[in-house]
Design an enzyme around this catalytic site. Structure first.
Site, PDB file in Angstrom:
ATOM      1  N   CYS A 111       0.794  -1.057  -0.023  1.00  0.00           N
ATOM      2  CA  CYS A 111       0.238  -0.061  -0.009  1.00  0.00           C
ATOM      3  C   CYS A 111       0.829   1.420  -0.051  1.00  0.00           C
ATOM      4  CB  CYS A 111      -0.876  -0.030   1.338  1.00  0.00           C
ATOM      5  SG  CYS A 111      -2.099   1.233   1.182  1.00  0.00           S
ATOM      6  N   CYS A 112       1.847   1.297   0.984  1.00  0.00           N
ATOM      7  CA  CYS A 112       2.661   2.431   0.980  1.00  0.00           C
ATOM      8  C   CYS A 112       3.652   2.653  -0.600  1.00  0.00           C
ATOM      9  CB  CYS A 112       3.819   2.313   2.135  1.00  0.00           C
ATOM     10  SG  CYS A 112       2.898   2.448   3.592  1.00  0.00           S
ATOM     11  N   CYS A 197      -1.261   8.384   7.214  1.00  0.00           N
ATOM     12  CA  CYS A 197      -2.603   8.142   6.949  1.00  0.00           C
ATOM     13  C   CYS A 197      -3.522   7.753   7.934  1.00  0.00           C
ATOM     14  CB  CYS A 197      -2.468   6.777   5.825  1.00  0.00           C
ATOM     15  SG  CYS A 197      -1.659   7.337   4.108  1.00  0.00           S
ATOM     16  N   CYS A 200      -3.724   3.955   9.235  1.00  0.00           N
ATOM     17  CA  CYS A 200      -2.403   3.226   9.891  1.00  0.00           C
ATOM     18  C   CYS A 200      -1.749   4.355  10.982  1.00  0.00           C
ATOM     19  CB  CYS A 200      -1.367   3.264   8.700  1.00  0.00           C
ATOM     20  SG  CYS A 200      -2.027   2.093   7.603  1.00  0.00           S
ATOM     21  N   CYS A 222       7.378   4.163   5.711  1.00  0.00           N
ATOM     22  CA  CYS A 222       6.852   3.669   4.510  1.00  0.00           C
ATOM     23  C   CYS A 222       7.772   3.294   3.458  1.00  0.00           C
ATOM     24  CB  CYS A 222       5.798   4.889   4.318  1.00  0.00           C
ATOM     25  SG  CYS A 222       6.861   6.380   3.888  1.00  0.00           S
TER      26      CYS A 222
END
Length: 232
Positions: A111-112, A197, A200, A222
């Site tokens: 995702c990162c 985010c 998270c 990240c």
């Protein structure tokens, strides 16, 4: 240390950072600054735009930020007339979740990679110098942070990565922001110490580790600051 002594020390540090920024920014058109709109980034942005009001300020718009972060970004960008460049991932949140599911739960590194690393590295490749608000005190993973280093991007391009606030403490940052009348992201008032985010980011569970509220302890970075890596 008295309040007056702290103020003097912070003013000395501010002068040093201003001098460093002046050397890199003045007369140059290939410098950028990445800003998450956390305290140190906003402080560095304030100092940098005193030298070049049109300096490109890069913000990673992952689509997952707190509503407060977006509102604060817009406020600062408007009040300071920033040359703000919002970096967007290749896919929208809806497109990514439709294809991969909820990656921040199942595969936070991926995702990162998709929402931060890829768009950031693509943008930074257009510049010679990359200014950041990174500090050694932020995390154990940043303890050896250098104020100046050559950073290799996945495509082989190298940029000069500068962290003028590397040696600064949290106390230094907050005192400097107060002295310069810089308003801070309201999420700090709710107890957050490191803000990314929303899905998270939680309140820190270790008072001695500002980033202990990131990714529920599953990781600490990240990927954009530790090493250049492909997300394939």
């Amino acid at each position: 240390m008295s309040t007056l002594e702290i103020a003097r020390e912070v003013n000395t540090r501010l002068d040093e950072v201003r001098a460093a920024l002046e050397r890199e920014i003045t007369g140059s058109h290939d410098v950028c600054l990445t800003c998450s709109f956390q305290a140190e980034d906003v402080l560095l942005t304030k100092l940098a735009i005193e030298i070049d009001a049109n300096l490109p300020i890069l913000f990673l718009d992952t689509g997952y930020h707190f509503a407060e972060t977006y509102a604060y970004r817009d406020r600062i960008a408007s009040e300071w007339r920033l040359n703000l460049i919002n970096l967007l991932p290749a896919k929208t949140v809806a497109e990514q979740e439709a294809e991969f599911g909820i990656l921040y739960q199942s595969a936070p590194d991926k995702c990162c990679g998709l929402r931060k690393v890829e768009p950031l590295f693509k943008a930074v490749a257009e510049y010679r110098v990359w200014l950041t608000g990174l500090r050694r005190e932020q995390a154990k993973s940043r303890a050896a942070l250098e104020e100046s280093s050559v950073f290799a991007l996945p495509d082989g391009k190298k940029v000069l990565k500068l962290a003028p606030l590397a040696a600064w403490t949290t106390r230094d940052v907050w005192h400097a922001c107060e002295q310069l009348s810089i308003p801070l992201l309201p999420l700090y008032e709710r107890g957050f110490s490191s803000i990314g985010c929303e899905p998270c980011t939680s309140l820190p569970f270790d008072p001695n580790d500002p980033r202990s509220g990131r990714w529920a302890g599953r990781k600490v970075e990240c990927g954009i600051h530790i090493q250049a890596s492909s997300t394939n």
